[in-house]
Design a protein around this motif. Structure first.
Motif, PDB file in Angstrom:
ATOM      1  N   VAL A 218       0.777  -1.137  -0.074  1.00 28.63           N
ATOM      2  CA  VAL A 218      -0.180  -0.040  -0.061  1.00 28.63           C
ATOM      3  C   VAL A 218       1.055   1.205  -0.252  1.00 28.63           C
ATOM      4  O   VAL A 218       1.790   1.318   0.843  1.00 28.63           O
ATOM      5  CB  VAL A 218      -0.857  -0.059   1.185  1.00 28.63           C
ATOM      6  N   GLU A 219       0.729   1.917  -0.850  1.00 24.44           N
ATOM      7  CA  GLU A 219       1.583   3.311  -1.054  1.00 24.44           C
ATOM      8  C   GLU A 219       0.903   4.549  -0.602  1.00 24.44           C
ATOM      9  O   GLU A 219      -0.465   4.551  -0.742  1.00 24.44           O
ATOM     10  CB  GLU A 219       1.976   3.702  -2.697  1.00 24.44           C
ATOM     11  N   SER A 220       1.567   5.327  -0.106  1.00 25.99           N
ATOM     12  CA  SER A 220       0.990   6.608   0.247  1.00 25.99           C
ATOM     13  C   SER A 220       1.827   7.815   0.196  1.00 25.99           C
ATOM     14  O   SER A 220       3.285   7.373   0.017  1.00 25.99           O
ATOM     15  CB  SER A 220       0.709   6.422   1.722  1.00 25.99           C
ATOM     16  N   GLY A 221       1.474   8.923   0.291  1.00 28.10           N
ATOM     17  CA  GLY A 221       2.233  10.060   0.360  1.00 28.10           C
ATOM     18  C   GLY A 221       2.293  10.839  -0.902  1.00 28.10           C
ATOM     19  O   GLY A 221       3.073  11.920  -1.327  1.00 28.10           O
ATOM     20  N   GLY A 222       1.663  10.565  -1.683  1.00 27.36           N
ATOM     21  CA  GLY A 222       1.543  11.121  -3.212  1.00 27.36           C
ATOM     22  C   GLY A 222       0.786  12.510  -3.129  1.00 27.36           C
ATOM     23  O   GLY A 222       0.027  12.717  -2.023  1.00 27.36           O
ATOM     24  N   GLY A 223       0.697  13.307  -4.026  1.00 24.27           N
ATOM     25  CA  GLY A 223       0.248  14.605  -4.016  1.00 24.27           C
ATOM     26  C   GLY A 223       0.410  15.507  -5.265  1.00 24.27           C
ATOM     27  O   GLY A 223       1.299  15.096  -6.011  1.00 24.27           O
TER      28      GLY A 223
ATOM     29  N   VAL B 242       1.440  11.246  -8.359  1.00 18.48           N
ATOM     30  CA  VAL B 242       2.309  12.110  -8.069  1.00 18.48           C
ATOM     31  C   VAL B 242       2.338  13.160  -8.942  1.00 18.48           C
ATOM     32  O   VAL B 242       2.426  13.120 -10.221  1.00 18.48           O
ATOM     33  CB  VAL B 242       3.883  12.158  -7.829  1.00 18.48           C
ATOM     34  N   THR B 243       1.980  14.621  -8.905  1.00 16.24           N
ATOM     35  CA  THR B 243       1.768  15.693  -9.928  1.00 16.24           C
ATOM     36  C   THR B 243       2.729  16.817  -9.577  1.00 16.24           C
ATOM     37  O   THR B 243       2.423  17.431  -8.483  1.00 16.24           O
ATOM     38  CB  THR B 243       0.086  16.067  -9.973  1.00 16.24           C
ATOM     39  N   VAL B 244       3.475  17.137 -10.561  1.00 18.19           N
ATOM     40  CA  VAL B 244       4.357  18.273 -10.202  1.00 18.19           C
ATOM     41  C   VAL B 244       3.948  19.186 -11.304  1.00 18.19           C
ATOM     42  O   VAL B 244       3.924  19.210 -12.313  1.00 18.19           O
ATOM     43  CB  VAL B 244       5.758  17.830 -10.661  1.00 18.19           C
ATOM     44  N   SER B 245       3.474  20.483 -10.680  1.00 18.74           N
ATOM     45  CA  SER B 245       3.077  21.592 -11.436  1.00 18.74           C
ATOM     46  C   SER B 245       4.305  22.661 -11.682  1.00 18.74           C
ATOM     47  O   SER B 245       5.265  22.799 -10.962  1.00 18.74           O
ATOM     48  CB  SER B 245       1.906  22.304 -10.756  1.00 18.74           C
ATOM     49  N   SER B 246       4.223  23.088 -13.172  1.00 16.41           N
ATOM     50  CA  SER B 246       5.372  24.113 -13.368  1.00 16.41           C
ATOM     51  C   SER B 246       5.227  25.392 -12.731  1.00 16.41           C
ATOM     52  O   SER B 246       4.070  25.890 -12.406  1.00 16.41           O
ATOM     53  CB  SER B 246       5.581  23.947 -14.719  1.00 16.41           C
TER      54      SER B 246
END
Length: 120
Positions: free
Chosen positions: A5-10, A116-120
């Protein structure tokens, strides 16, 4: 029944950091090399990092070397991925996997993934 079970994304801005965690219900967790993989939209799943059973050996994809750190805590049946200096190109679903072996980084058991989403 094996569960990862993964966690910590965002969502994070470019240059930021995230720490992913993976909790494993593997009775013999200590016997497994563990890895992180990722899959971006429209792309194949790719290797990110792996760690051997003791934590003494690690390997990274060139694209994340120097920015990501994989670690594990065998007492907690957990593996982690510290991600620093994140880039929009790191946006993907990140998967934790128990590997068949450290040498052959192919997942035997998989988690459900964390976005995981990385915005510019």
């Amino acid at each position: 029944q094996v569960q990862l079970v993964e966690s910590g994304g965002g969502l994070v801005q470019a240059g930021g950091s995230l720490r992913l965690s993976c909790a494993a219900s593997l009775r013999t967790f200590n016997n497994y090399a563990m890895g992180w993989f990722r899959q971006a939209p429209g792309k194949e799943r790719e290797f990110v990092a792996k760690i051997n059973w003791s934590g003494g050996s690690t390997t990274y994809a060139d694209s994340v070397k120097g920015r990501f750190t994989i670690s594990r805590d065998n007492a907690k049946n957990a593996v982690y991925l510290q991600m620093n200096s994140l880039k929009p190109g790191d946006t993907a679903v990140y998967y934790c996997a128990a590997l068949y072996s450290y040498e052959i980084a192919r997942g035997r058991y998989w988690g459900q993934g964390t976005q995981v989403t990385v915005s510019s």
